[in-house]
Design a protein around this motif. Structure first.
Motif, short mmCIF file in Angstrom:
data_model
loop_
_atom_site.label_atom_id
_atom_site.label_comp_id
_atom_site.label_asym_id
_atom_site.label_seq_id
_atom_site.Cartn_x
_atom_site.Cartn_y
_atom_site.Cartn_z
N ARG A 276 0.84 -1.19 0.00
CA ARG A 276 0.00 0.00 0.00
C ARG A 276 0.88 1.24 0.00
NH1 ARG A 276 -4.80 1.80 4.29
NH2 ARG A 276 -5.16 3.87 3.40
N VAL A 277 0.57 2.17 -0.88
CA VAL A 277 1.26 3.46 -0.93
C VAL A 277 0.39 4.46 -0.18
CG1 VAL A 277 2.05 5.31 -2.43
CG2 VAL A 277 2.43 2.94 -3.09
N PRO A 278 0.91 5.18 0.81
CA PRO A 278 0.07 6.08 1.60
C PRO A 278 -0.69 7.10 0.77
CG PRO A 278 2.21 5.82 2.63
CD PRO A 278 2.29 5.13 1.31
N GLU A 279 -0.09 7.55 -0.35
CA GLU A 279 -0.71 8.60 -1.15
C GLU A 279 -1.37 8.08 -2.42
OE1 GLU A 279 3.80 9.17 -1.68
OE2 GLU A 279 2.44 7.90 -0.55
N ASP A 280 -1.66 6.76 -2.52
CA ASP A 280 -2.16 6.22 -3.78
C ASP A 280 -3.51 6.81 -4.20
OD1 ASP A 280 -3.66 4.92 -1.85
OD2 ASP A 280 -2.86 2.93 -2.26
N LEU A 281 -4.43 6.99 -3.25
CA LEU A 281 -5.74 7.55 -3.60
C LEU A 281 -5.61 9.01 -4.07
CD1 LEU A 281 -7.99 6.09 -0.75
CD2 LEU A 281 -7.72 5.28 -3.10
N TYR A 322 0.61 -1.19 6.93
CA TYR A 322 0.27 -1.19 5.51
C TYR A 322 0.73 -2.45 4.80
CZ TYR A 322 -1.01 3.76 5.67
OH TYR A 322 -1.63 4.96 5.93
N GLY A 323 1.40 -3.35 5.49
CA GLY A 323 1.84 -4.58 4.85
C GLY A 323 3.33 -4.56 4.53
#
Length: 494
Positions: A276-281, A322-323
Motif C-alpha cells: 500500500r502506498v500512503p498517497e495512492d488515492l 500497511y503490509g
C-alpha cells in the motif's frame, strides 16, 4: 554589599530577567552546546569513515557558508548573473542567485542523519511496513567501485516513502543526497532536508539563471563524489506503472563525467514496490493534471496533515500497518564501461556528445529497474482479478490464477518478496490486502469487485504488468523517453 536591598518594579524586573536569560543563552549555553555537538560530529565522522563501505566525501567537512560562496562565485554562475543583470539589474540578479544557492546547498549533520534520522526512519517505517530486500546486489558489486567514481542510485518513484526506505537501507553503507521538491522549501522542513544532505529544487517556472545554478551545484557534488539518489520519472507514478523518463537531472549528472576528480559515474538501479502506498488515492484523484493547479496553501495543508500522521506513528498513537515494502538492487552500470561498449570514451566526449548519450544510458537504467521490480502477493492477486472479465469472483479461480502467474515469474527469475511463501499463503495475503482496502467486497462466501475502486485495482496490477507483456526488441527500442524541458541543460552565457 550595599547594606540595603534593591527593589525593582515588575515592569523593569521582567525585561531584566528576560535579557539576562537571553544573554546567558547566547554567551554561555549556546557556545557550550555548539562546542559539544561539533566535537561529537567530528568524532562520529571519523568513526564512520572507518565503518562505512563508502566513506563520507571530503566535501561534507567543508562549512556550508564556504560551499555557498564557492558556488555563487563559480565562473559560469557569475556569467549567468551578468546576463540576468542586463534586464533586472545587478543587485536583483545577485539576490536571486543567492536565494537559489541557499535553497540548494545542504548543511549535512552526521549526528542527525545517522542517529536521530536513522532512529526516526526505523521507528516510522517499521510501524508501517515489513521491509524486505527482494534482490540483493551481487557480492562485491559496490565495494569494487573505485574511489574516483561517483555513485548515483536510480529508482522508480512509487511513493514519497522511497527516499526514507532507501536512506534507511543504505545508512550502514553510505549517506545519499536526494533532490526534494518545492514542498520542502518551507521552514522547518527545509532545514531538516538540508541536515539530511538533500537539496531542494524548483520544478516549475525556472529561469536561465536558476538552471545554471542547479547545473553547477550538481557538477560540484558529482566532482566531490557525493552519493546521489534520483528518480528518472521526475515525479510519483500516478497509475502504478513506470512513468515516462525525464532527463533533466540526468543531463546535469552526466555533464560531470570526466571532469575534475570524477573518472567514472556508476549508476545503481533500485526498484520499489508496496502493498500500500500512503498517497495512492491522492495520486489517482489527480492523475490527469497532477498538482500543478494546486495552490501553495494546498501544499502547506498537505504537509501539515502528513506531519500529524508521522507524529502519530512515532508516538505509537497510530498502529495500523500497511503490509510489505519490498526493494530490489540491480547490478551497477558504469558510464565509462557503457561508453567503451558503445565505442566511446570519457576523455573523448565534448558537450554535444555528452548530451547525446543521456537518453540511451537512461533507457538502459530504466530497463534494468523494470526487470527487478519486486512482486508482492497483492500485485499477483490484483493482476488475476483485473484480467478477469467477471464481476463475481470465485476464490478457487483466483488461487489457480495466482499459481499460474507465480510459475511464469519464477521461470523468468523475477525478484519476488514471497519466496518463502507457498501459493496458498501468497493468495491469502494478497486477498487480505484487497479486502482491507475494499477493492473487493465479500458477501456470503462470494467476492465482488467494488465498482468505486476499479482504479485502485488497476493501480496494483500495473506495478508488475510489464512482466506479462510480450514486447519485441523493436518495441522496446522505441519506448518513449521524454526530456523535461523545464530543467534542460542551460547554455553557457557568452
Amino acid at each position: 554589599m550595599l547594606g540595603y536591598p534593591i527593589t525593582l518594579p515588575l515592569w523593569a524586573a521582567v525585561p531584566t530577567l528576560v535579557l539576562a536569560a537571553l544573554g546567558a543563552k547566547a554567551f554561555i549555553f549556546d557556545p557550550i552546546i555548539r562546542r559539544v555537538l561539533n566535537r561529537r560530529e567530528r568524532d562520529l565522522k571519523a568513526r564512520l569513515n572507518t565503518t562505512l563501505i563508502r566513506p563520507l566525501p571530503a566535501v561534507l567537512q567543508v562549512p556550508r557558508r564556504v560551499l555557498m560562496e564557492r558556488l555563487f562565485n563559480d565562473a559560469e554562475v557569475q556569467a549567468a548573473i551578468d546576463l540576468a543583470a542586463d534586464t533586472r539589474g545587478r543587485d536583483a540578479a545577485e539576490k536571486e542567485a543567492r536565494t537559489y544557492v541557499d535553497e540548494m546547498m545542504p548543511s549535512f549533520f552526521a549526528l542527525f542523519y545517522f542517529h536521530v534520522g536513522y532512529w526516526l526512519a526505523r521507528r516510522y517505517l517499521r510501524s508501517m511496513y515489513d521491509i524486505q530486500i527482494a534482490q540483493q546486489p551481487p557480492p562485491g558489486a559496490y565495494t569494487d567501485i573505485p574511489e574516483d567514481a561517483s555513485i548515483v542510485l536510480v529508482g522508480n518513484h512509487r511513493s514519497n516513502m522511497d527516499v526514507a526506505v532507501l536512506s534507511y537501507l543504505a545508512s550502514r553503507t553510505s549517506m545519499v543526497s536526494f533532490a526534494a521538491g518545492e514542498w520542502a522549501a518551507v521552514w522547518p522542513v527545509n532545514r531538516i532536508m538540508h541536515m539530511s544532505g538533500s537539496y531542494i529544487i524548483r520544478r516549475e517556472a525556472q529561469s536561465r539563471l536558476y538552471k545554471k545554478v542547479l547545473a553547477r551545484y550538481i557538477h560540484m557534488m558529482i566532482g566531490a563524489h557525493m552519493p546521489q539518489g534520483i528518480f528518472l520519472e521526475g515525479g510519483l507514478s500516478r497509475d502504478g506503472a513506470i512513468q515516462p523518463v525525464k532527463l533533466g537531472l540526468m543531463r546535469y549528472i552526466l555533464a560531470g563525467l570526466g571532469k575534475g576528480g570524477t573518472r567514472d559515474i556508476v549508476f545503481i538501479p533500485v526498484a520499489f514496490n508496496y502493498d500500500r502506498v500512503p498517497e495512492d488515492l491522492t495520486l489517482l484523484a489527480h492523475q490527469d493534471h497532477g498538482f500543478a493547479r494546486k495552490s501553495k496553501f494546498y501544499a502547506l495543508k498537505s504537509t501539515i496533515w502528513h506531519s500529524f500522521g508521522v507524529s502519530a506513528r512515532l508516538l505509537r498513537i497510530s498502529r495500523r500497518r500497511y503490509g510489505q515494502a519490498a526493494v530490489s538492487f540491480g547490478p551497477a552500470l558504469s558510464a565509462r564501461d557503457w561508453l567503451a561498449e558503445h565505442g566511446g570514451s570519457v576523455e573523448a566526449l565534448d558537450d554535444e556528445q555528452r548530451k547525446a548519450i543521456v537518453a540511451p544510458i537512461a533507457e538502459s537504467i530504466i530497463g534494468r529497474i523494470s526487470d527487478i521490480i519486486p512482486v508482492l502477493p497483492v500485485s499477483l492477486v490484483a493482476t488475476v482479478i483485473h484480467e478477469s472479465g467477471s464481476d463475481i469472483l470465485q476464490k478457487t479461480e483466483i488461487k489457480q490464477g495466482v499459481l499460474r502467474l507465480l510459475e511464469r515469474l519464477r521461470q523468468r527469475n523475477v525478484p519476488m518478496a514471497i519466496d518463502e511463501l507457498d501459493g496458498e499463503t501468497t493468495y491469502r495475503k494478497g486477498l487480505d490486502v484487497l479486502l482491507s482496502r475494499e477493492v473487493l467486497i465479500q458477501d456470503e462466501g462470494h467476492l465482488y469487485r467494488n465498482p468505486d475502486k476499479k482504479a485502485l485495482l488497476a493501480y496494483f496490477a500495473r506495478t508488475i504488468a510489464h512482466y506479462f507483456e510480450d514486447l519485441s526488441e523493436e518495441n522496446k527500442a522505441t519506448a518513449p523517453l521524454y526530456s523535461i524541458l523545464t530543467v534542460s541543460e542551460p547554455e553557457t552565457p557568452t
